[in-house]
Scaffold this motif. Structure first.
Motif, PDB file in Angstrom:
ATOM      1  N   ASP A  71     -13.067   1.676   1.296  1.00 45.36           N
ATOM      2  CA  ASP A  71     -13.497   0.304   0.729  1.00 45.36           C
ATOM      3  C   ASP A  71     -13.155   0.504  -1.054  1.00 45.36           C
ATOM      4  O   ASP A  71     -12.804  -0.909  -1.391  1.00 45.36           O
ATOM      5  N   GLU A  72     -12.952   1.569  -1.385  1.00 46.25           N
ATOM      6  CA  GLU A  72     -12.437   1.572  -2.784  1.00 46.25           C
ATOM      7  C   GLU A  72     -11.362   1.215  -2.968  1.00 46.25           C
ATOM      8  O   GLU A  72     -10.697   0.615  -4.008  1.00 46.25           O
ATOM      9  N   VAL A  73     -10.292   1.296  -1.799  1.00 47.06           N
ATOM     10  CA  VAL A  73      -9.073   0.759  -1.877  1.00 47.06           C
ATOM     11  C   VAL A  73      -9.031  -0.546  -1.614  1.00 47.06           C
ATOM     12  O   VAL A  73      -8.206  -1.454  -2.359  1.00 47.06           O
ATOM     13  N   ALA A  74      -9.613  -1.211  -0.717  1.00 48.00           N
ATOM     14  CA  ALA A  74      -9.662  -2.610  -0.172  1.00 48.00           C
ATOM     15  C   ALA A  74     -10.057  -3.559  -1.406  1.00 48.00           C
ATOM     16  O   ALA A  74      -9.521  -4.771  -1.455  1.00 48.00           O
ATOM     17  N   LYS A  75     -11.071  -3.058  -2.177  1.00 45.12           N
ATOM     18  CA  LYS A  75     -11.335  -3.843  -3.221  1.00 45.12           C
ATOM     19  C   LYS A  75     -10.555  -4.204  -4.217  1.00 45.12           C
ATOM     20  O   LYS A  75     -10.282  -5.375  -5.142  1.00 45.12           O
ATOM     21  N   VAL A  76      -9.838  -2.984  -4.763  1.00 42.05           N
ATOM     22  CA  VAL A  76      -8.585  -3.309  -5.598  1.00 42.05           C
ATOM     23  C   VAL A  76      -7.616  -4.344  -4.935  1.00 42.05           C
ATOM     24  O   VAL A  76      -6.847  -5.093  -5.683  1.00 42.05           O
ATOM     25  N   ILE A  77      -7.208  -4.138  -3.702  1.00 34.11           N
ATOM     26  CA  ILE A  77      -6.183  -4.861  -2.769  1.00 34.11           C
ATOM     27  C   ILE A  77      -6.759  -6.213  -2.894  1.00 34.11           C
ATOM     28  O   ILE A  77      -5.640  -7.145  -3.313  1.00 34.11           O
ATOM     29  N   ALA A  78      -8.013  -6.492  -2.811  1.00 34.74           N
ATOM     30  CA  ALA A  78      -8.280  -7.995  -3.051  1.00 34.74           C
ATOM     31  C   ALA A  78      -8.338  -8.468  -4.361  1.00 34.74           C
ATOM     32  O   ALA A  78      -7.974  -9.705  -4.442  1.00 34.74           O
ATOM     33  N   PHE A  79      -8.524  -7.726  -5.539  1.00 35.42           N
ATOM     34  CA  PHE A  79      -8.522  -8.004  -6.570  1.00 35.42           C
ATOM     35  C   PHE A  79      -6.975  -8.397  -7.134  1.00 35.42           C
ATOM     36  O   PHE A  79      -6.735  -9.569  -7.545  1.00 35.42           O
ATOM     37  N   VAL A 127      -0.860  -0.476  -4.782  1.00 36.83           N
ATOM     38  CA  VAL A 127      -1.788   0.269  -4.954  1.00 36.83           C
ATOM     39  C   VAL A 127      -1.296   1.559  -4.358  1.00 36.83           C
ATOM     40  O   VAL A 127      -0.654   1.798  -3.458  1.00 36.83           O
ATOM     41  N   ASN A 128      -1.627   2.602  -5.208  1.00 38.24           N
ATOM     42  CA  ASN A 128      -1.177   4.128  -4.951  1.00 38.24           C
ATOM     43  C   ASN A 128      -2.402   5.026  -4.804  1.00 38.24           C
ATOM     44  O   ASN A 128      -2.697   5.723  -5.922  1.00 38.24           O
ATOM     45  N   PRO A 129      -2.949   4.876  -3.614  1.00 39.32           N
ATOM     46  CA  PRO A 129      -4.075   5.838  -3.353  1.00 39.32           C
ATOM     47  C   PRO A 129      -3.772   7.487  -3.414  1.00 39.32           C
ATOM     48  O   PRO A 129      -2.755   7.707  -3.043  1.00 39.32           O
ATOM     49  N   GLY A 130      -4.771   8.282  -3.767  1.00 37.26           N
ATOM     50  CA  GLY A 130      -4.851   9.456  -3.583  1.00 37.26           C
ATOM     51  C   GLY A 130      -5.257   9.760  -2.077  1.00 37.26           C
ATOM     52  O   GLY A 130      -5.115   8.977  -1.289  1.00 37.26           O
ATOM     53  N   VAL A 131      -5.984  11.102  -1.679  1.00 33.69           N
ATOM     54  CA  VAL A 131      -6.357  11.118  -0.382  1.00 33.69           C
ATOM     55  C   VAL A 131      -7.609  10.352  -0.051  1.00 33.69           C
ATOM     56  O   VAL A 131      -8.491  10.174  -0.832  1.00 33.69           O
ATOM     57  N   ILE A 132      -7.160   9.449   0.829  1.00 31.61           N
ATOM     58  CA  ILE A 132      -8.439   8.571   1.515  1.00 31.61           C
ATOM     59  C   ILE A 132      -8.751   9.045   2.826  1.00 31.61           C
ATOM     60  O   ILE A 132      -8.079   9.240   3.640  1.00 31.61           O
ATOM     61  N   LYS A 133     -10.041   9.013   3.273  1.00 29.81           N
ATOM     62  CA  LYS A 133     -10.705   9.477   4.697  1.00 29.81           C
ATOM     63  C   LYS A 133     -10.264   8.506   5.376  1.00 29.81           C
ATOM     64  O   LYS A 133     -10.705   7.211   5.663  1.00 29.81           O
ATOM     65  N   THR A 134      -8.945   8.670   6.108  1.00 27.17           N
ATOM     66  CA  THR A 134      -8.537   7.624   7.177  1.00 27.17           C
ATOM     67  C   THR A 134      -7.926   8.717   8.433  1.00 27.17           C
ATOM     68  O   THR A 134      -7.771   9.647   8.167  1.00 27.17           O
ATOM     69  N   PRO A 135      -7.814   7.901   9.610  1.00 29.79           N
ATOM     70  CA  PRO A 135      -7.264   8.661  10.720  1.00 29.79           C
ATOM     71  C   PRO A 135      -5.787   9.069  10.266  1.00 29.79           C
ATOM     72  O   PRO A 135      -5.114   9.750  11.273  1.00 29.79           O
ATOM     73  N   VAL A 136      -5.136   8.559   9.355  1.00 28.18           N
ATOM     74  CA  VAL A 136      -3.523   8.944   9.390  1.00 28.18           C
ATOM     75  C   VAL A 136      -2.935  10.445   9.484  1.00 28.18           C
ATOM     76  O   VAL A 136      -2.029  10.668  10.008  1.00 28.18           O
ATOM     77  N   PHE A 137      -4.013  11.319   8.854  1.00 22.24           N
ATOM     78  CA  PHE A 137      -3.494  12.690   8.720  1.00 22.24           C
ATOM     79  C   PHE A 137      -3.754  13.470  10.012  1.00 22.24           C
ATOM     80  O   PHE A 137      -2.951  14.249  10.382  1.00 22.24           O
ATOM     81  N   LYS A 138      -4.713  12.777  10.839  1.00 22.34           N
ATOM     82  CA  LYS A 138      -5.021  13.535  12.070  1.00 22.34           C
ATOM     83  C   LYS A 138      -3.852  12.763  12.998  1.00 22.34           C
ATOM     84  O   LYS A 138      -3.325  13.682  14.013  1.00 22.34           O
ATOM     85  N   VAL A 190       1.000  -1.158  -0.071  1.00 23.15           N
ATOM     86  CA  VAL A 190      -0.092  -0.120  -0.120  1.00 23.15           C
ATOM     87  C   VAL A 190       0.902   1.376  -0.102  1.00 23.15           C
ATOM     88  O   VAL A 190       1.546   1.580   1.020  1.00 23.15           O
ATOM     89  N   SER A 191       1.050   1.705  -1.276  1.00 18.65           N
ATOM     90  CA  SER A 191       1.815   2.923  -1.360  1.00 18.65           C
ATOM     91  C   SER A 191       1.031   4.165  -1.320  1.00 18.65           C
ATOM     92  O   SER A 191      -0.027   4.388  -0.664  1.00 18.65           O
ATOM     93  N   SER A 192       1.278   5.089  -2.282  1.00 23.57           N
ATOM     94  CA  SER A 192       0.629   6.372  -2.281  1.00 23.57           C
ATOM     95  C   SER A 192       0.768   7.143  -3.689  1.00 23.57           C
ATOM     96  O   SER A 192       1.844   6.911  -4.158  1.00 23.57           O
ATOM     97  N   VAL A 193      -0.334   7.917  -3.962  1.00 18.27           N
ATOM     98  CA  VAL A 193       0.086   8.766  -5.417  1.00 18.27           C
ATOM     99  C   VAL A 193       1.275   9.650  -5.239  1.00 18.27           C
ATOM    100  O   VAL A 193       1.829  10.096  -5.985  1.00 18.27           O
ATOM    101  N   TYR A 194       1.388   9.670  -3.954  1.00 10.62           N
ATOM    102  CA  TYR A 194       2.647  10.810  -3.610  1.00 10.62           C
ATOM    103  C   TYR A 194       3.964  10.049  -3.665  1.00 10.62           C
ATOM    104  O   TYR A 194       4.875  10.770  -3.348  1.00 10.62           O
ATOM    105  N   GLY A 195       4.007   8.826  -3.769  1.00 10.40           N
ATOM    106  CA  GLY A 195       5.222   8.115  -4.133  1.00 10.40           C
ATOM    107  C   GLY A 195       5.590   8.424  -5.727  1.00 10.40           C
ATOM    108  O   GLY A 195       6.820   8.413  -6.064  1.00 10.40           O
ATOM    109  N   ILE A 196       4.686   8.904  -6.669  1.00  8.74           N
ATOM    110  CA  ILE A 196       4.952   9.411  -8.073  1.00  8.74           C
ATOM    111  C   ILE A 196       4.878  10.787  -8.189  1.00  8.74           C
ATOM    112  O   ILE A 196       4.985  11.070  -9.221  1.00  8.74           O
TER     113      ILE A 196
END
Length: 265
Positions: free
Chosen positions: A225-233, A185-196, A142-148
């Motif tokens: 959930d949009e990220v988890a489904k791609v991870i599962a794929f 997977v390189n997500p953009g901004v996802i609503k998670t507690p990591v930023f807080k 699980v990477s990030s769009v900020y890796g690229i």
């Protein structure tokens, strides 16, 4: 993704955010779970939710651990194999954010970021390689769009995700001959507690999410959930010919930023 039923998956950083949702979704698919996280109380809650999704309690192993510590990383690998006897899927999700610019960074922030975001996935991949080879398994980092792409004030984080993407592509070459697939997977901004958790105030966080309307082509931040489904794929046999890929799940953020520089944060 029925191929995940009865498979064993290790998910790090499973006590919140993308890792917790990945655990819940895997559970609904019948995947046996080894879950690692720093917050033991949250980890237990996630385990209960996995049971509600149909996974028996004895098919869930909880391993409280701080992946910034080398011995904890080894403990996660050892306990997983000791309990289940095998491994089919490794999801390197655990990550930390220590905001810093070139003016404000410290070596301590750099080390803490790389210990969790880079060294731990590398160590787990190395330690669990023999078991994944036996099962011809899959690794999802699980990477990030900020890796690229660049992001102001986040040098250690961006560098760590670029390094994680490099781990994905380089380990692909080593493991593909053994039938093991590795993707990011390189997500953009996802609503998670990591930023807080990184120190962002509630007000600043809301402003940050509001900004996504302008910086993401789809006009919003993503959901776990949009990220988890791609991870599962990527973990399943449905992606049997996919390896070495960096898959952005960013609502078009990267392309929008590249094409329209005025939209940069």
């Amino acid at each position: 993704m029925s191929s995940l039923k009865g498979k064993v998956a290790l998910v790090t950083g499973a006590s919140s955010g993308i890792g917790a949702e990945t655990a819940r979704y895997f559970a609904s698919l019948g995947c046996y779970l080894s879950l690692s996280g720093r917050n033991e109380a949250n980890l237990k809650t996630v385990a209960e939710e996995c049971q509600q999704n149909g996974l028996p309690k004895d098919k869930i192993l909880l391993i409280p651990a701080d992946l910034g510590e080398e011995e904890d990383v080894k403990k996660v690998a050892d306990k997983t194999i000791e309990y289940f006897g095998s491994l089919d899927v490794l999801v390197n999700n655990a990550g930390v954010v220590h905001p810093a610019s070139i003016e404000t960074f410290t070596l301590e922030k750099f080390d803490k970021t790389f210990d969790v975001n880079v060294r731990a996935p590398l160590q787990l991949t190395h330690l669990l390689r023999p078991h994944l080879i036996k099962t011809k398994g899959a690794i999802v980092n699980v990477s990030s769009v900020y890796g690229i792409m660049a992001f102001p004030g986040m040098i250690p984080y961006c560098m760590s995700k670029t390094a994680l993407d490099s781990l994905t592509q380089n380990s692909t070459h080593d493991l593909a001959p053994h039938g093991v697939r590795v993707n990011s997977v390189n997500p953009g901004v996802i609503k998670t507690p990591v930023f807080k958790r990184s120190g962002m105030s509630d007000e600043r966080y809301e402003q940050f999410l509001k900004l996504c309307e302008r910086t993401h082509a789809m006009g919003r931040p993503g959901t776990v959930d949009e990220v988890a489904k791609v991870i599962a794929f990527l973990a399943s046999d449905d992606s049997s010919y996919v390896t070495g890929e960096l898959i952005t799940i960013d609502g078009g953020k990267y392309l929008l930023t590249v094409m329209t520089p005025e939209n940069k944060e």
